[in-house]
Design a protein around this motif. Structure first.
Motif, short mmCIF file in Angstrom:
data_model
loop_
_atom_site.label_atom_id
_atom_site.label_comp_id
_atom_site.label_asym_id
_atom_site.label_seq_id
_atom_site.Cartn_x
_atom_site.Cartn_y
_atom_site.Cartn_z
N THR A 60 1.05 -1.16 -0.43
CA THR A 60 -0.51 0.20 -0.07
C THR A 60 0.64 1.66 0.27
N ASP A 61 2.03 1.60 0.87
CA ASP A 61 2.53 2.34 0.96
C ASP A 61 3.62 2.68 -0.30
N ALA A 62 3.87 1.43 -1.19
CA ALA A 62 4.54 1.74 -2.57
C ALA A 62 3.23 2.10 -3.87
N VAL A 63 2.56 1.71 -3.69
CA VAL A 63 1.44 2.43 -4.01
C VAL A 63 1.08 3.68 -3.85
N THR A 64 0.96 4.10 -2.76
CA THR A 64 0.61 5.57 -2.91
C THR A 64 1.59 6.06 -3.03
N SER A 65 2.66 5.96 -3.13
CA SER A 65 4.34 6.59 -3.17
C SER A 65 4.44 6.77 -4.93
N ALA A 66 4.35 5.73 -5.32
CA ALA A 66 4.14 6.22 -6.93
C ALA A 66 2.91 6.90 -7.76
N ALA A 67 1.85 6.79 -6.57
CA ALA A 67 0.45 7.39 -7.17
C ALA A 67 1.53 8.81 -7.30
N SER A 68 1.73 8.78 -5.65
CA SER A 68 2.34 10.60 -5.54
C SER A 68 3.21 11.18 -6.41
N SER A 69 4.36 9.92 -6.80
CA SER A 69 5.03 10.73 -7.82
C SER A 69 4.84 10.95 -9.36
N VAL A 70 4.09 10.10 -9.85
CA VAL A 70 2.97 10.68 -10.97
C VAL A 70 1.97 11.62 -10.86
N GLY A 71 1.52 11.84 -9.34
CA GLY A 71 0.90 12.68 -9.50
C GLY A 71 2.16 14.95 -9.36
N ASP A 72 2.75 13.98 -8.95
CA ASP A 72 4.14 15.41 -9.35
C ASP A 72 4.82 15.99 -10.41
N ALA A 73 4.26 14.69 -11.17
CA ALA A 73 4.83 14.39 -12.94
C ALA A 73 3.80 14.60 -13.89
N ALA A 74 2.89 14.66 -13.04
CA ALA A 74 1.20 15.47 -13.84
C ALA A 74 1.35 16.87 -13.82
N LYS A 75 2.02 17.72 -12.50
CA LYS A 75 2.31 18.69 -11.94
C LYS A 75 2.97 19.28 -12.93
N ASP A 76 4.41 18.68 -12.81
CA ASP A 76 5.43 19.59 -13.81
C ASP A 76 5.46 19.59 -15.31
N VAL A 77 4.02 18.84 -15.87
CA VAL A 77 4.02 18.70 -17.32
C VAL A 77 2.79 20.33 -17.08
N GLY A 78 2.14 19.66 -16.45
CA GLY A 78 1.28 20.66 -16.38
C GLY A 78 1.89 22.04 -16.79
N ASP A 79 2.87 22.45 -15.75
CA ASP A 79 3.10 23.84 -15.22
C ASP A 79 4.37 23.66 -16.59
N ALA A 80 4.66 22.71 -17.22
CA ALA A 80 5.54 23.20 -18.78
C ALA A 80 4.44 23.56 -20.10
N ALA A 81 3.59 23.19 -19.80
CA ALA A 81 3.06 23.35 -21.38
C ALA A 81 2.04 24.25 -20.87
N LYS A 82 1.75 25.31 -19.74
CA LYS A 82 1.61 26.81 -18.97
C LYS A 82 2.17 27.21 -19.46
N ASP A 83 4.36 27.68 -19.86
CA ASP A 83 4.97 27.89 -19.82
C ASP A 83 4.85 28.03 -20.50
N ALA A 84 5.30 26.58 -21.96
CA ALA A 84 5.37 26.95 -23.18
C ALA A 84 4.36 27.91 -23.42
N ALA A 85 2.95 27.66 -23.59
CA ALA A 85 1.77 28.38 -24.12
C ALA A 85 2.24 29.81 -23.81
N LYS A 86 3.22 30.72 -22.89
CA LYS A 86 3.26 32.01 -23.11
C LYS A 86 3.89 32.34 -24.15
#
Length: 86
Positions: A60-86
């Motif tokens: 459970t801890d491993a899955v939670t950690s992986a999901a958190s990492s995926v969520g952080d990566a998705a946020k970074d991709v979203g931030d990068a897409a916003k910066d590219a659109a400016k």
């Protein structure tokens, strides 16, 4: 054992009976061994269940950690897409 008693010329047989009552109290050792075997089985079962619970928690801890990492990566991709659109 029979005693033959002769009184006044009349023979009578008198049987003597002896009753022996034996009390056996040696069953305690067997019950102790059975109790010890049951106790060992309970300890092994508890050990198995606690380890199984620990493995489930680790998964459970491993899955939670992986999901958190995926969520952080998705946020970074979203931030990068916003910066590219400016």
């Amino acid at each position: 054992m029979a005693d033959r008693i002769v009184e006044d010329g009349v023979a009578t047989d008198r049987a003597t009976h002896t009753t022996v009552i034996e009390r056996r109290s040696g069953g305690g050792a067997g019950m102790t061994l059975i109790g010890l075997a049951v106790l060992i089985a309970v300890v092994i079962g508890a050990f198995y269940l606690f380890n199984q619970n620990a493995r489930e928690n680790a998964k459970t801890d491993a899955v939670t950690s992986a999901a958190s990492s995926v969520g952080d990566a998705a946020k970074d991709v979203g931030d990068a897409a916003k910066d590219a659109a400016k």
